[in-house]
Write a protein that holds these residues in place. Structure first.
Motif, PDB file in Angstrom:
ATOM      1  N   ARG A 100      43.827  37.002  -3.706  1.00 10.17           N
ATOM      2  CA  ARG A 100      44.317  38.386  -3.766  1.00 10.17           C
ATOM      3  C   ARG A 100      45.826  38.477  -3.593  1.00 10.17           C
ATOM      4  O   ARG A 100      46.377  39.572  -3.493  1.00 10.17           O
ATOM      5  CB  ARG A 100      43.611  39.236  -2.707  1.00 10.17           C
ATOM      6  N   THR A 101      46.502  37.334  -3.544  1.00  8.72           N
ATOM      7  CA  THR A 101      47.956  37.328  -3.391  1.00  8.72           C
ATOM      8  C   THR A 101      48.599  36.677  -4.617  1.00  8.72           C
ATOM      9  O   THR A 101      47.908  36.115  -5.461  1.00  8.72           O
ATOM     10  CB  THR A 101      48.377  36.530  -2.132  1.00  8.72           C
ATOM     11  N   ARG A 102      49.929  36.743  -4.673  1.00  6.94           N
ATOM     12  CA  ARG A 102      50.664  36.071  -5.754  1.00  6.94           C
ATOM     13  C   ARG A 102      51.070  34.667  -5.341  1.00  6.94           C
ATOM     14  O   ARG A 102      51.441  33.862  -6.172  1.00  6.94           O
ATOM     15  CB  ARG A 102      51.922  36.870  -6.128  1.00  6.94           C
ATOM     16  N   GLY A 103      51.045  34.399  -4.029  1.00  2.00           N
ATOM     17  CA  GLY A 103      51.462  33.085  -3.578  1.00  2.00           C
ATOM     18  C   GLY A 103      51.390  32.935  -2.077  1.00  2.00           C
ATOM     19  O   GLY A 103      50.997  33.854  -1.365  1.00  2.00           O
ATOM     20  N   THR A 104      51.800  31.753  -1.630  1.00  2.00           N
ATOM     21  CA  THR A 104      51.711  31.390  -0.216  1.00  2.00           C
ATOM     22  C   THR A 104      53.077  31.020   0.333  1.00  2.00           C
ATOM     23  O   THR A 104      53.836  30.302  -0.311  1.00  2.00           O
ATOM     24  CB  THR A 104      50.735  30.193  -0.047  1.00  2.00           C
ATOM     25  N   MET A 129      54.436  29.236  -4.416  1.00  2.00           N
ATOM     26  CA  MET A 129      54.447  28.731  -3.051  1.00  2.00           C
ATOM     27  C   MET A 129      55.863  28.337  -2.659  1.00  2.00           C
ATOM     28  O   MET A 129      56.603  27.798  -3.466  1.00  2.00           O
ATOM     29  CB  MET A 129      53.525  27.499  -3.002  1.00  2.00           C
ATOM     30  N   PHE A 130      56.223  28.650  -1.431  1.00  2.00           N
ATOM     31  CA  PHE A 130      57.452  28.106  -0.868  1.00  2.00           C
ATOM     32  C   PHE A 130      57.286  27.962   0.630  1.00  2.00           C
ATOM     33  O   PHE A 130      56.395  28.553   1.239  1.00  2.00           O
ATOM     34  CB  PHE A 130      58.698  28.928  -1.242  1.00  2.00           C
ATOM     35  N   GLY A 131      58.141  27.113   1.222  1.00  2.00           N
ATOM     36  CA  GLY A 131      58.076  26.850   2.643  1.00  2.00           C
ATOM     37  C   GLY A 131      59.329  27.342   3.340  1.00  2.00           C
ATOM     38  O   GLY A 131      60.394  27.429   2.731  1.00  2.00           O
ATOM     39  N   VAL A 132      59.176  27.642   4.628  1.00  2.00           N
ATOM     40  CA  VAL A 132      60.296  28.099   5.443  1.00  2.00           C
ATOM     41  C   VAL A 132      60.340  27.246   6.713  1.00  2.00           C
ATOM     42  O   VAL A 132      59.358  27.207   7.466  1.00  2.00           O
ATOM     43  CB  VAL A 132      60.137  29.588   5.835  1.00  2.00           C
ATOM     44  N   PRO A 166      54.384  19.255   4.807  1.00  2.00           N
ATOM     45  CA  PRO A 166      52.997  18.891   4.520  1.00  2.00           C
ATOM     46  C   PRO A 166      52.859  18.446   3.062  1.00  2.00           C
ATOM     47  O   PRO A 166      53.628  18.893   2.192  1.00  2.00           O
ATOM     48  CB  PRO A 166      52.217  20.178   4.782  1.00  2.00           C
ATOM     49  N   ILE A 167      51.907  17.586   2.813  1.00  2.00           N
ATOM     50  CA  ILE A 167      51.636  17.102   1.451  1.00  2.00           C
ATOM     51  C   ILE A 167      51.332  18.289   0.541  1.00  2.00           C
ATOM     52  O   ILE A 167      50.594  19.200   0.908  1.00  2.00           O
ATOM     53  CB  ILE A 167      50.454  16.122   1.464  1.00  2.00           C
ATOM     54  N   GLY A 168      51.935  18.272  -0.646  1.00  2.00           N
ATOM     55  CA  GLY A 168      51.682  19.304  -1.637  1.00  2.00           C
ATOM     56  C   GLY A 168      52.733  20.399  -1.692  1.00  2.00           C
ATOM     57  O   GLY A 168      52.757  21.180  -2.628  1.00  2.00           O
ATOM     58  N   LEU A 169      53.598  20.440  -0.699  1.00  2.00           N
ATOM     59  CA  LEU A 169      54.668  21.447  -0.692  1.00  2.00           C
ATOM     60  C   LEU A 169      55.938  20.806  -1.237  1.00  2.00           C
ATOM     61  O   LEU A 169      56.513  19.929  -0.600  1.00  2.00           O
ATOM     62  CB  LEU A 169      54.899  21.972   0.731  1.00  2.00           C
ATOM     63  N   PRO A 170      56.378  21.218  -2.434  1.00  2.00           N
ATOM     64  CA  PRO A 170      57.564  20.601  -3.037  1.00  2.00           C
ATOM     65  C   PRO A 170      58.825  20.862  -2.204  1.00  2.00           C
ATOM     66  O   PRO A 170      59.084  21.994  -1.802  1.00  2.00           O
ATOM     67  CB  PRO A 170      57.678  21.283  -4.402  1.00  2.00           C
TER      68      PRO A 170
END
Length: 126
Positions: free
Chosen positions: A56-60, A88-91, A102-106
């Motif tokens: 239900r979201t556009r991303g994580t 997806m993006f990380g902060v 974590p594995i999978g996060l570019p």
């Protein structure tokens, strides 16, 4: 209207999730965050609910703290986000430290904590 975002985080970093949600409210913008706090990450109903919520979201947004890289639940949420073809993006949650990813996060999709930057990333989720 800005896209809905799923927030993936390690329970010990819940403060960062709460802070991000509060910043969004304080800035009076239309960003909406969704999270599903993990009680038992390998309970089948958790995975089903998590899949639906990510869907239900556009991303994580992955909040990266000291132990995030080792979290099986976070790794599963990243893999599910990718499986659904979502953004997806990380902060990095600590301004003075760079924590392992974590594995999978570019790595090119990781930023430092900066609410304006977070908002900017979200506007690319069209």
């Amino acid at each position: 209207m800005p896209p809905r975002a799923f927030i993936s985080f390690e329970m010990e970093d819940r403060w960062a999730r709460d802070f991000l949600v509060q910043q969004a409210k304080d800035k009076r913008n239309d960003i909406e965050f969704v999270d599903y706090s993990v009680q038992n990450p390998w309970d089948s109903s958790w995975k089903t609910q998590c899949k639906e919520r990510i869907g239900r979201t556009r991303g994580t947004i992955v909040l990266i703290g000291a132990t995030t890289y080792a979290s099986e639940a976070v790794k599963w949420e990243i893999a599910e986000t990718a499986r659904q073809g979502h953004y997806m993006f990380g902060v990095q949650i600590n301004s003075n430290k760079t924590h392992p990813l974590p594995i999978g996060l570019p790595s090119q999709n990781v930023i430092r904590w900066d609410f304006e930057q977070i908002t900017k990333w979200l506007t690319t989720w069209v």
